[in-house]
Design an enzyme around this catalytic site. Structure first.
Site, PDB file in Angstrom:
ATOM      1  N   ASN A  48      23.781  54.442  29.945  1.00 37.53           N
ATOM      2  CA  ASN A  48      22.424  54.292  29.341  1.00 37.53           C
ATOM      3  C   ASN A  48      22.409  52.899  28.563  1.00 37.53           C
ATOM      4  O   ASN A  48      22.566  52.959  27.570  1.00 37.53           O
ATOM      5  CB  ASN A  48      21.966  55.316  28.345  1.00 37.53           C
ATOM      6  N   PRO A  49      22.278  52.058  29.197  1.00 37.03           N
ATOM      7  CA  PRO A  49      22.683  50.496  28.836  1.00 37.03           C
ATOM      8  C   PRO A  49      21.461  50.055  28.189  1.00 37.03           C
ATOM      9  O   PRO A  49      20.262  50.673  28.750  1.00 37.03           O
ATOM     10  CB  PRO A  49      23.053  49.802  30.184  1.00 37.03           C
ATOM     11  N   PHE A  78      22.300  53.914  18.606  1.00 31.62           N
ATOM     12  CA  PHE A  78      21.255  54.350  19.327  1.00 31.62           C
ATOM     13  C   PHE A  78      20.890  55.575  18.824  1.00 31.62           C
ATOM     14  O   PHE A  78      21.756  56.337  19.302  1.00 31.62           O
ATOM     15  CB  PHE A  78      21.046  53.825  20.627  1.00 31.62           C
TER      16      PHE A  78
END
Length: 240
Positions: free
Chosen positions: A142-143, A40
């Protein structure tokens, strides 16, 4: 040769490929990180989450940090770079290729992080020993937190190129990662545990209610630079 490379990159940009993937790097806290479609892309709101941790924890010499869903490693690496006195950081992700990129970023910034491959939804982090009641831990995550029904709200370049598993959760259980992490904390850790989560602004009340119900205290919520509720901090006291 340079001309051909330039044309190729321009073509990729035209096809909505994020510029960070085109050039193979992104910036976080002014630091360069290697990125590709396996991780990400680091975001400014996550910088704000890291800033909150740094502001809160002036003395980190006896603190252990667990970064769950580390991705590019930007959170762990930045914390260690800004606070070299941190005793130990465990960075966890379920994908080996993702961890390989995070390791390269740690080497790039010359910091020591313990990377571990764990599918958090299926497996427990069993390699972490229980510690004494005076210990202090920081959990940061920060899932994935975007509900599948919210997919239509995202820009096409995010949907096309960024890793699906780092973004989306099922509509029927959008708190799945927060639940798993919180119950793991209650079961495996001792002492004082500070939790910092990046969250979905549309379901922040549900997250607060859940944390309250299972015994987390001193819950604070913050807006990001865009004015969305994006970060939560809570504390859990465990005596065993």
């Amino acid at each position: 040769m340079i001309y051909k490379k330039l044309i190729k990159k321009l073509w990729e940009l035209k096809k909505n490929r994020p510029i960070q993937y085109v050039i193979g790097k992104a910036y976080f806290f002014g630091m360069e990180f290697i990125v590709n479609e396996k991780v990400f892309i680091p975001r400014p709101e996550t910088e704000e989450l890291v800033s909150w941790i740094l502001q809160d924890n002036k003395n980190t010499s006896n603190v252990k940090i667990f970064d769950i869903g580390t991705g590019s490693g930007c959170i762990s690496i930045t914390l260690k770079k800004k606070k070299p006195e941190i005793g130990h950081i465990h960075a966890i992700d379920f994908d080996q290729e993702t961890l390989d990129i995070a390791r390269k970023n740690a080497e790039l910034h010359n910091v020591e992080i313990s990377f571990k491959k764990v599918d958090f939804l299926k497996d427990s982090i069993s390699f972490i020993p229980k510690r004494n009641e005076n210990s202090v831990s920081i959990i940061v995550s920060n899932p994935p937190y975007i509900r599948l029904s919210e997919k239509k709200l995202l820009h096409q370049n995010i949907i096309q190129y960024e890793p699906f598993q780092a973004l989306f959760v099922p509509d029927e259980d959008p708190l799945i990662f927060y639940k798993k992490i919180s119950f793991w904390i209650k079961k495996k850790l001792t002492g004082v545990v500070y939790v910092y989560f990046e969250i979905n602004q549309f379901i922040y009340l549900e997250i607060i209610d859940f944390l309250k119900k299972i015994g987390f205290l001193n819950i604070k919520i913050r807006k990001d630079f865009q004015g969305f509720f994006r970060m939560i901090r809570a504390v859990y006291y465990i005596d065993k």
